[in-house]
Design a protein around this motif. Structure first.
Motif, mmCIF file in Angstrom:
data_model
loop_
_atom_site.group_PDB
_atom_site.id
_atom_site.type_symbol
_atom_site.label_atom_id
_atom_site.label_comp_id
_atom_site.label_asym_id
_atom_site.label_seq_id
_atom_site.Cartn_x
_atom_site.Cartn_y
_atom_site.Cartn_z
ATOM 1 N N TYR A 192 0.845 -1.201 0.000
ATOM 2 C CA TYR A 192 0.000 0.000 0.000
ATOM 3 C C TYR A 192 0.875 1.244 0.000
ATOM 4 O O TYR A 192 2.039 1.209 0.414
ATOM 5 N N ARG A 193 0.254 2.339 -0.507
ATOM 6 C CA ARG A 193 0.977 3.615 -0.573
ATOM 7 C C ARG A 193 0.435 4.622 0.410
ATOM 8 O O ARG A 193 1.094 5.583 0.764
ATOM 9 N N LYS A 194 -0.813 4.432 0.855
ATOM 10 C CA LYS A 194 -1.349 5.244 1.948
ATOM 11 C C LYS A 194 -2.455 4.456 2.641
ATOM 12 O O LYS A 194 -3.130 3.637 2.000
ATOM 13 N N ASP A 225 -11.591 0.575 -0.753
ATOM 14 C CA ASP A 225 -10.966 1.462 -1.743
ATOM 15 C C ASP A 225 -9.977 0.636 -2.573
ATOM 16 O O ASP A 225 -9.098 -0.025 -2.006
ATOM 17 N N PRO A 226 -10.102 0.653 -3.914
ATOM 18 C CA PRO A 226 -9.205 -0.168 -4.736
ATOM 19 C C PRO A 226 -7.724 0.172 -4.553
ATOM 20 O O PRO A 226 -6.853 -0.657 -4.830
ATOM 21 N N GLU A 227 -7.443 1.384 -4.042
ATOM 22 C CA GLU A 227 -6.048 1.775 -3.811
ATOM 23 C C GLU A 227 -5.533 1.328 -2.440
ATOM 24 O O GLU A 227 -4.373 1.576 -2.100
ATOM 25 N N SER A 228 -6.388 0.678 -1.639
ATOM 26 C CA SER A 228 -5.949 0.296 -0.280
ATOM 27 C C SER A 228 -4.850 -0.754 -0.325
ATOM 28 O O SER A 228 -3.999 -0.827 0.562
ATOM 29 N N VAL A 253 -2.323 -2.465 -3.510
ATOM 30 C CA VAL A 253 -2.015 -2.359 -4.944
ATOM 31 C C VAL A 253 -0.888 -3.319 -5.324
ATOM 32 O O VAL A 253 -0.060 -3.704 -4.490
ATOM 33 N N PHE A 275 6.087 2.940 -0.719
ATOM 34 C CA PHE A 275 5.358 1.702 -0.956
ATOM 35 C C PHE A 275 5.831 0.662 0.048
ATOM 36 O O PHE A 275 7.033 0.464 0.225
ATOM 37 N N GLU A 284 -6.174 -7.634 -5.566
ATOM 38 C CA GLU A 284 -7.616 -7.879 -5.457
ATOM 39 C C GLU A 284 -7.896 -9.005 -4.447
ATOM 40 O O GLU A 284 -8.766 -8.880 -3.581
ATOM 41 N N ARG A 293 -7.178 -7.791 -0.898
ATOM 42 C CA ARG A 293 -8.242 -6.922 -0.360
ATOM 43 C C ARG A 293 -9.394 -7.772 0.171
ATOM 44 O O ARG A 293 -9.963 -7.487 1.221
#
Ligand SMILES: NC(=O)c1ccc[n+]([C@@H]2O[C@H](COP(=O)([O-])OP(=O)(O)OC[C@H]3O[C@@H](n4cnc5c(N)ncnc54)[C@H](OP(=O)(O)O)[C@@H]3O)[C@@H](O)[C@H]2O)c1
Length: 332
Positions: free
Chosen positions: A10-12, A18-21, A23, A62, A310, A313
């Motif tokens: 993760y980056r944040k 959230d799909p960015e949770s 990556v 990251f 995916e 998550r």
């Protein structure tokens, strides 16, 4: 630049929907330093620690997530003495190092065990973190010796840690084991893992006294908040309690009249602060023997794959629910 590998991180910190949770990324394959193994990761399992890290910790760019892993040693750093290339291994890693959700990972040999030969990588990846936690509580903090008797209460008995506390207590002691489990399926699982009696966490004092009128000698507490008065009521004089959660502002004074010992267990203490100590290597070796002998089984209940953002998550969402039974495993 060296070879690249796939990794998930993760980056944040973001909510898991959230799909960015979480990556996917391509990052360099790490190089093992002294006493480190380079492991090709075949399977991982997800723990609440992974969720807490993803939700709260600054990733400093990251950060690869994941603690538990099972895989194959593909290279050794200098001075490795316990493993050779080709060995199948399992370990929980270090929470302050790049994680296991990657093609490859480096890990200090002092915290690695040979994978039990009788189970596959997915089943093995379910075990290390919760086994280390359970073992350090029972045989280190509580000082239990093989064959010791007494009464043990396990809160959250069907969870990842609870499942291993039950199994190790039954495999290596003569303790009578009580466990909380709130649903039919968690009660069934906790009984399979070795609980002699299921008790009700919403009516803890009366339900414990119903099966253990003199109270309990030991309590394993993964969910401590709001429970101290209950523990004070059911623990016997000079009893022991081990907590593994982070209940800020806890008032332990109700435990003083019975001279209760309160133990904090954090399974990353040895890897981070005592990296030369091979205790966790040794306990994983002993656990592998118990698994191969059929005395302890894998706690994997949910298998997901392949290992990508995916899937991870999905795995995190399940573990975040705090309703999982046994362990969620993700295979490559
Ligand atoms: N310090 C360490 O070294 C260490 C190591 C591992 C884990 N931990 C921490 O220990 C906690 C538990 O970890 P885990 O992997 O065992 O969790 P888990 O697998 O997510 O536990 C889920 C199980 O706990 C039960 N449960 C949920 N909420 C509960 C509550 N408030 N009281 C009692 N039972 C409850 C649920 O069953 P029912 O509701 O059906 O009973 C469920 O089966 C987490 O906070 C984790 O971060 C710490």
């Amino acid at each position: 630049m060296g070879d690249l590998m796939h990794a998930v991180g993760y980056r944040k910190p973001l909510p898991v929907d959230d799909p960015e949770s979480l990556v996917d990324a391509e990052v360099p394959v790490p190089t093992p330093a002294a006493h480190e193994l380079l492991v090709r990761v075949e399977a991982i399992s997800v723990n609440p620690a992974d969720v807490k890290t993803r939700r709260q910790a600054d990733p400093h760019g990251f950060r690869i997530l994941g603690n538990d892993a099972a895989g194959v040693v593909v290279a050794n750093g200098p001075n490795v003495s316990r493993f050779v290339v080709g060995d199948e291994v399992y370990y929980a890693g270090r929470i302050d190092r790049p994680g296991s959700a990657a093609g490859y990972q480096v890990v200090n040999e002092n915290i690695v065990g040979h994978k039990p030969a009788s189970i596959d990588f997915g089943d093995a990846a379910a075990l290390p973190l919760t086994t280390i936690t359970a073992w350090e509580i029972l045989f280190d903090h509580f000082g239990l010796q093989p064959g010791d008797a007494g009464t043990l209460l396990v809160i959250g008995a069907a969870g990842g840690v609870g499942s291993m506390v039950l199994q190790l207590a039954r495999a290596r002691t003569r303790l009578t084991v009580l466990g909380t489990a709130g649903r039919g399926e968690s009660q069934k699982w906790a009984t399979e893992m070795g609980a002699h009696h299921i008790v009700d966490r919403h009516d803890l004092v009366d339900s414990v006294h119903a099966v253990a009128p003199d109270g309990v000698d030991y309590i394993v507490s993964p969910f401590s908040r709001g429970n101290i008065d209950n523990y004070a009521a059911v623990i016997r004089p000079f009893g022991h309690i081990a907590a593994i959660d982070e209940p800020t502002g806890l008032d332990l004074l109700p435990l003083k009249p019975k001279s209760v010992a309160w133990h904090w267990e954090l399974m990353f203490t040895r890897p981070i602060l005592l990296p030369e100590d091979p205790y966790q290597h040794e306990l994983l070796e002993k656990t592998a023997k118990l698994v191969n002998a059929g005395k302890v089984r894998s706690t994997a209940t949910t298998r997901l794959g392949p290992l990508n953002a995916e899937t991870l998550r999905d795995a995190h969402a399940r573990v975040e629910s705090s309703a999982t039974i046994g362990k969620v495993v993700v295979t490559r």
